[in-house]
Motif scaffolding. Structure first.
Motif, PDB file in Angstrom:
ATOM      1  N   TYR A  37      -3.930   0.104   4.451  1.00  0.00           N
ATOM      2  CA  TYR A  37      -3.806  -0.810   5.615  1.00  0.00           C
ATOM      3  C   TYR A  37      -2.351  -1.551   5.856  1.00  0.00           C
ATOM      4  O   TYR A  37      -1.599  -1.465   6.746  1.00  0.00           O
ATOM      5  N   THR A  38      -2.050  -2.006   4.620  1.00  0.00           N
ATOM      6  CA  THR A  38      -0.556  -2.684   4.535  1.00  0.00           C
ATOM      7  C   THR A  38       0.374  -1.552   4.932  1.00  0.00           C
ATOM      8  O   THR A  38       1.565  -1.883   5.499  1.00  0.00           O
ATOM      9  N   GLN A  39       0.321  -0.203   4.107  1.00  0.00           N
ATOM     10  CA  GLN A  39       1.173   0.618   4.607  1.00  0.00           C
ATOM     11  C   GLN A  39       1.375   1.050   5.879  1.00  0.00           C
ATOM     12  O   GLN A  39       2.357   1.150   6.639  1.00  0.00           O
ATOM     13  N   ARG A  40      -0.015   1.115   6.552  1.00  0.00           N
ATOM     14  CA  ARG A  40       0.177   1.462   8.092  1.00  0.00           C
ATOM     15  C   ARG A  40       0.976   0.192   9.012  1.00  0.00           C
ATOM     16  O   ARG A  40       1.644   0.552   9.812  1.00  0.00           O
ATOM     17  N   ARG A  43       4.691   0.712   8.548  1.00  0.00           N
ATOM     18  CA  ARG A  43       5.060   1.887   9.608  1.00  0.00           C
ATOM     19  C   ARG A  43       5.014   1.423  11.033  1.00  0.00           C
ATOM     20  O   ARG A  43       6.063   1.680  11.697  1.00  0.00           O
ATOM     21  N   LYS A  44       4.387   0.502  11.330  1.00  0.00           N
ATOM     22  CA  LYS A  44       3.993   0.328  12.848  1.00  0.00           C
ATOM     23  C   LYS A  44       5.283  -0.727  13.084  1.00  0.00           C
ATOM     24  O   LYS A  44       5.976  -0.962  13.868  1.00  0.00           O
ATOM     25  N   PHE A  45       5.480  -1.821  11.935  1.00  0.00           N
ATOM     26  CA  PHE A  45       6.764  -2.788  11.985  1.00  0.00           C
ATOM     27  C   PHE A  45       7.849  -1.895  12.396  1.00  0.00           C
ATOM     28  O   PHE A  45       8.758  -2.205  13.136  1.00  0.00           O
ATOM     29  N   VAL A  46       8.041  -0.882  11.502  1.00  0.00           N
ATOM     30  CA  VAL A  46       9.507   0.030  11.353  1.00  0.00           C
ATOM     31  C   VAL A  46       9.303   0.588  12.855  1.00  0.00           C
ATOM     32  O   VAL A  46      10.569   0.687  13.466  1.00  0.00           O
ATOM     33  N   ALA A  62       4.333 -11.197  11.006  1.00  0.00           N
ATOM     34  CA  ALA A  62       3.587 -12.269  10.726  1.00  0.00           C
ATOM     35  C   ALA A  62       2.331 -12.026  10.176  1.00  0.00           C
ATOM     36  O   ALA A  62       1.668 -12.496   9.032  1.00  0.00           O
ATOM     37  N   GLU A  63       1.687 -10.681  10.511  1.00  0.00           N
ATOM     38  CA  GLU A  63       0.401 -10.283   9.715  1.00  0.00           C
ATOM     39  C   GLU A  63       0.739  -9.967   8.561  1.00  0.00           C
ATOM     40  O   GLU A  63      -0.077  -9.994   7.299  1.00  0.00           O
ATOM     41  N   ALA A  69       0.513 -13.548   1.730  1.00  0.00           N
ATOM     42  CA  ALA A  69       0.128 -14.971   1.128  1.00  0.00           C
ATOM     43  C   ALA A  69      -1.226 -15.178   0.708  1.00  0.00           C
ATOM     44  O   ALA A  69      -1.679 -16.076  -0.137  1.00  0.00           O
ATOM     45  N   ARG A  70      -2.192 -14.353   0.920  1.00  0.00           N
ATOM     46  CA  ARG A  70      -3.484 -14.348   0.394  1.00  0.00           C
ATOM     47  C   ARG A  70      -3.582 -14.468  -1.145  1.00  0.00           C
ATOM     48  O   ARG A  70      -2.871 -13.701  -1.660  1.00  0.00           O
ATOM     49  N   ALA A  71      -4.634 -14.862  -1.753  1.00  0.00           N
ATOM     50  CA  ALA A  71      -4.856 -15.079  -2.950  1.00  0.00           C
ATOM     51  C   ALA A  71      -5.465 -13.520  -3.454  1.00  0.00           C
ATOM     52  O   ALA A  71      -5.973 -12.851  -2.579  1.00  0.00           O
ATOM     53  N   PRO A  72      -4.915 -13.380  -4.569  1.00  0.00           N
ATOM     54  CA  PRO A  72      -5.229 -11.841  -4.995  1.00  0.00           C
ATOM     55  C   PRO A  72      -6.577 -11.482  -5.370  1.00  0.00           C
ATOM     56  O   PRO A  72      -7.576 -12.515  -5.646  1.00  0.00           O
ATOM     57  N   ARG A  73      -7.298 -10.612  -5.080  1.00  0.00           N
ATOM     58  CA  ARG A  73      -8.645 -10.321  -4.939  1.00  0.00           C
ATOM     59  C   ARG A  73      -8.922  -9.971  -6.631  1.00  0.00           C
ATOM     60  O   ARG A  73      -9.351  -8.810  -7.093  1.00  0.00           O
ATOM     61  N   LEU A  74      -8.951 -10.859  -7.319  1.00  0.00           N
ATOM     62  CA  LEU A  74      -9.246 -10.889  -9.045  1.00  0.00           C
ATOM     63  C   LEU A  74     -10.620 -10.259  -9.167  1.00  0.00           C
ATOM     64  O   LEU A  74     -10.849  -9.635 -10.128  1.00  0.00           O
TER      65      LEU A  74
END
Length: 228
Positions: A37-40, A43-46, A62-63, A69-74
């Motif tokens: 999701y982050t990679q997509r 790519r959309k930002f670029v 912003a997304e 900024a989210r806490a890691p999913r430990l």
């Protein structure tokens, strides 16, 4: 001798030889990369920025910042490692000190126990007991960097099956277990974690930053547990 790095293909899930450091190689050249999701979003930002769609680019940025900024999913990570048959235990928030009475000796792959630990300590870092499914070559800066440059050109380093960067800009190299114990100062700035040792794993967070996978672990050191 050429040192080989191995990872897991993000598309087919099989072992993948890594080239050029591995940071950007997520799949076999023959496999179609399956971006997360982050990679997509990146790519959309670029694409939006390249087309001068500034409002859209700003919303995507912003997304991305909100995700960072989210806490890691430990807990999620701890359970995933247990699925690979990697013994897990909790360490103090922002540090390396074990939270259980017997430290790494309490490490387990039992999901129920792991959930109980992270319910009690939801921000605990993830510790992994070494010497079972893998050993770790622990490289600390700055001395370890120079030592590693010399060591990797020798014929004494086995294939690498995962690379994690540490919160202090060090490096953990995951290799197949050898049966050896811990060794300190193998070379200046380099320690060895085997039987009787442990490391802190991604996505744990320290005072100087987060632990991250630079080269994802390969199937060689991962073993899916049989479901009952």
């Amino acid at each position: 001798m050429t040192l080989h790095y191995w990872s897991t293909c993000g598309t087919c899930g099989e072992a993948m030889k890594v080239y050029k450091g591995g940071e950007e190689q997520l799949a076999h050249p023959r496999c179609e990369e399956r971006p997360n999701y982050t990679q997509r979003l990146l790519r959309k930002f670029v694409a939006a920025a390249s087309d001068s769609h500034h409002d859209r680019a700003g919303k995507i940025a912003a997304e991305i910042e909100e995700l960072d900024a989210r806490a890691p999913r430990l807990l999620e990570a701890a359970l995933a490692y247990a699925e690979w048959d990697w013994p897990v235990f909790p360490c103090q928030t922002g540090g390396k000190t074990p939270l259980t009475a017997n430290g790494f000796k309490d490490a387990t792959t039992d999901p129920a126990t792991i959930r109980q630990w992270w319910v009690r300590w939801p921000t605990a870092n993830v510790g992994l007991a070494t010497g079972h499914r893998f050993d770790v070559i622990d490289i600390d800066r700055p001395d370890g960097t120079w030592s590693w440059d010399a060591l990797r050109d020798s014929d004494s380093v086995p294939p690498i099956h995962g690379v994690a960067t540490t919160q202090a800009s060090g490096t953990h190299l995951y290799i197949e277990p050898t049966g050896d114990g811990n060794l300190t100062k193998v070379r200046p700035g380099i320690d060895y974690r085997g039987i009787g040792g442990y490391v802190v794993a991604p996505p744990s967070v320290g005072e100087k930053g987060a632990y991250r996978w630079a080269v994802r672990p390969s199937p060689t050191i991962k073993r899916r547990k049989a479901r009952r």
